[in-house]
Design a protein around this motif. Sequence first.
Motif, PDB file in Angstrom:
ATOM      1  N   VAL A   1       3.744   5.678  -5.755  1.00 23.12           N
ATOM      2  CA  VAL A   1       3.561   5.717  -7.205  1.00 23.12           C
ATOM      3  C   VAL A   1       2.473   6.728  -7.562  1.00 23.12           C
ATOM      4  CG1 VAL A   1       2.762   4.372  -9.195  1.00 23.12           C
ATOM      5  CG2 VAL A   1       4.417   3.373  -7.605  1.00 23.12           C
ATOM      6  N   GLU A   2       1.369   6.683  -6.841  1.00 19.58           N
ATOM      7  CA  GLU A   2       0.267   7.616  -7.108  1.00 19.58           C
ATOM      8  C   GLU A   2       0.700   9.062  -6.862  1.00 19.58           C
ATOM      9  OE1 GLU A   2      -3.167   8.817  -8.630  1.00 19.58           O
ATOM     10  OE2 GLU A   2      -2.483   6.733  -8.598  1.00 19.58           O
ATOM     11  N   PHE A   3       1.463   9.291  -5.793  1.00 11.60           N
ATOM     12  CA  PHE A   3       1.957  10.637  -5.490  1.00 11.60           C
ATOM     13  C   PHE A   3       2.862  11.132  -6.610  1.00 11.60           C
ATOM     14  CE2 PHE A   3       5.065  13.513  -3.476  1.00 11.60           C
ATOM     15  CZ  PHE A   3       4.191  14.492  -3.025  1.00 11.60           C
ATOM     16  N   ILE A   4       3.749  10.283  -7.084  1.00 12.24           N
ATOM     17  CA  ILE A   4       4.655  10.664  -8.173  1.00 12.24           C
ATOM     18  C   ILE A   4       3.860  10.979  -9.435  1.00 12.24           C
ATOM     19  CG2 ILE A   4       6.453   9.812  -9.736  1.00 12.24           C
ATOM     20  CD1 ILE A   4       7.589   8.318  -7.219  1.00 12.24           C
ATOM     21  N   ASN A   5       2.845  10.165  -9.725  1.00 14.74           N
ATOM     22  CA  ASN A   5       1.995  10.433 -10.890  1.00 14.74           C
ATOM     23  C   ASN A   5       1.286  11.783 -10.751  1.00 14.74           C
ATOM     24  OD1 ASN A   5       2.573   8.099 -12.345  1.00 14.74           O
ATOM     25  ND2 ASN A   5       0.947   6.941 -11.358  1.00 14.74           N
ATOM     26  N   LEU A   6       0.772  12.063  -9.564  1.00 12.75           N
ATOM     27  CA  LEU A   6       0.067  13.312  -9.311  1.00 12.75           C
ATOM     28  C   LEU A   6       0.986  14.517  -9.503  1.00 12.75           C
ATOM     29  CD1 LEU A   6      -2.561  14.682  -8.196  1.00 12.75           C
ATOM     30  CD2 LEU A   6      -1.540  14.416  -5.924  1.00 12.75           C
ATOM     31  N   ILE A   7       2.165  14.457  -8.883  1.00 11.81           N
ATOM     32  CA  ILE A   7       3.126  15.568  -8.993  1.00 11.81           C
ATOM     33  C   ILE A   7       3.605  15.720 -10.437  1.00 11.81           C
ATOM     34  CG2 ILE A   7       5.397  16.434  -8.264  1.00 11.81           C
ATOM     35  CD1 ILE A   7       3.251  16.605  -6.095  1.00 11.81           C
TER      36      ILE A   7
ATOM     37  N   LEU B   1       0.826  -1.205   0.000  1.00  7.61           N
ATOM     38  CA  LEU B   1       0.000   0.000   0.000  1.00  7.61           C
ATOM     39  C   LEU B   1       0.863   1.260   0.000  1.00  7.61           C
ATOM     40  CD1 LEU B   1      -2.784   1.293   0.075  1.00  7.61           C
ATOM     41  CD2 LEU B   1      -2.737   1.073   2.570  1.00  7.61           C
ATOM     42  N   LEU B   2       1.923   1.270   0.816  1.00  7.03           N
ATOM     43  CA  LEU B   2       2.833   2.423   0.833  1.00  7.03           C
ATOM     44  C   LEU B   2       3.473   2.636  -0.537  1.00  7.03           C
ATOM     45  CD1 LEU B   2       4.539   1.979   4.303  1.00  7.03           C
ATOM     46  CD2 LEU B   2       3.220   3.963   3.552  1.00  7.03           C
ATOM     47  N   ILE B   3       3.871   1.562  -1.181  1.00  2.00           N
ATOM     48  CA  ILE B   3       4.483   1.662  -2.506  1.00  2.00           C
ATOM     49  C   ILE B   3       3.474   2.212  -3.508  1.00  2.00           C
ATOM     50  CG2 ILE B   3       5.425   0.311  -4.431  1.00  2.00           C
ATOM     51  CD1 ILE B   3       6.757  -1.469  -2.206  1.00  2.00           C
ATOM     52  N   GLU B   4       2.246   1.724  -3.455  1.00  2.00           N
ATOM     53  CA  GLU B   4       1.204   2.231  -4.353  1.00  2.00           C
ATOM     54  C   GLU B   4       0.946   3.717  -4.104  1.00  2.00           C
ATOM     55  OE1 GLU B   4      -0.394   0.947  -7.026  1.00  2.00           O
ATOM     56  OE2 GLU B   4       1.045  -0.690  -6.788  1.00  2.00           O
ATOM     57  N   CYS B   5       0.957   4.129  -2.835  1.00  2.00           N
ATOM     58  CA  CYS B   5       0.781   5.549  -2.503  1.00  2.00           C
ATOM     59  C   CYS B   5       1.914   6.386  -3.099  1.00  2.00           C
ATOM     60  CB  CYS B   5       0.731   5.751  -0.991  1.00  2.00           C
ATOM     61  SG  CYS B   5      -0.785   5.152  -0.232  1.00  2.00           S
TER      62      CYS B   5
END
Length: 136
Positions: free
Chosen positions: A28-34, A22-26
């Motif tokens: 990845v999602e944060f990097i995509n968002l930024i 879950l932390l890894i997915e978060c």
Amino acid sequence: MTKIIKEMLPPDVRVARDAQDLLIECCVEFINLISSESNEVCSREEKRTIAPEHVLKALEVLGFGEYIEEVYAAYEQHKLETMQDTQKVGKWSNGAEMTEEEALAEQQRMFAEARARMNGGAAPPKQPDPDQTLES
């Protein structure tokens, strides 16, 4: 990522595999968002290459303004290390290589510096165990 997660926690704390995932997915999602917002900022300025200032602006736009100073400091540190690495290229091209022990010690030093920056200097960095072997 798993290694970073483990290094940021006290040695007696364990993290369940699904929590790590879950932390890894978060992340990845944060990097995509930024990245997406940085691209938007870049496009609004009619630029074709995302620059560090676009990333900083994206952090601000997305409500992560309190991290800008720390991110900028990490960026400046990265630039310094990159310049130092560029100056060391001559050392590598002359055939002088680090031993495995030297590389491990350097890696541990860099991890300790990163931990100290992440913790804001609140907790002393862990010292590397000289008897530690390389783990995959």
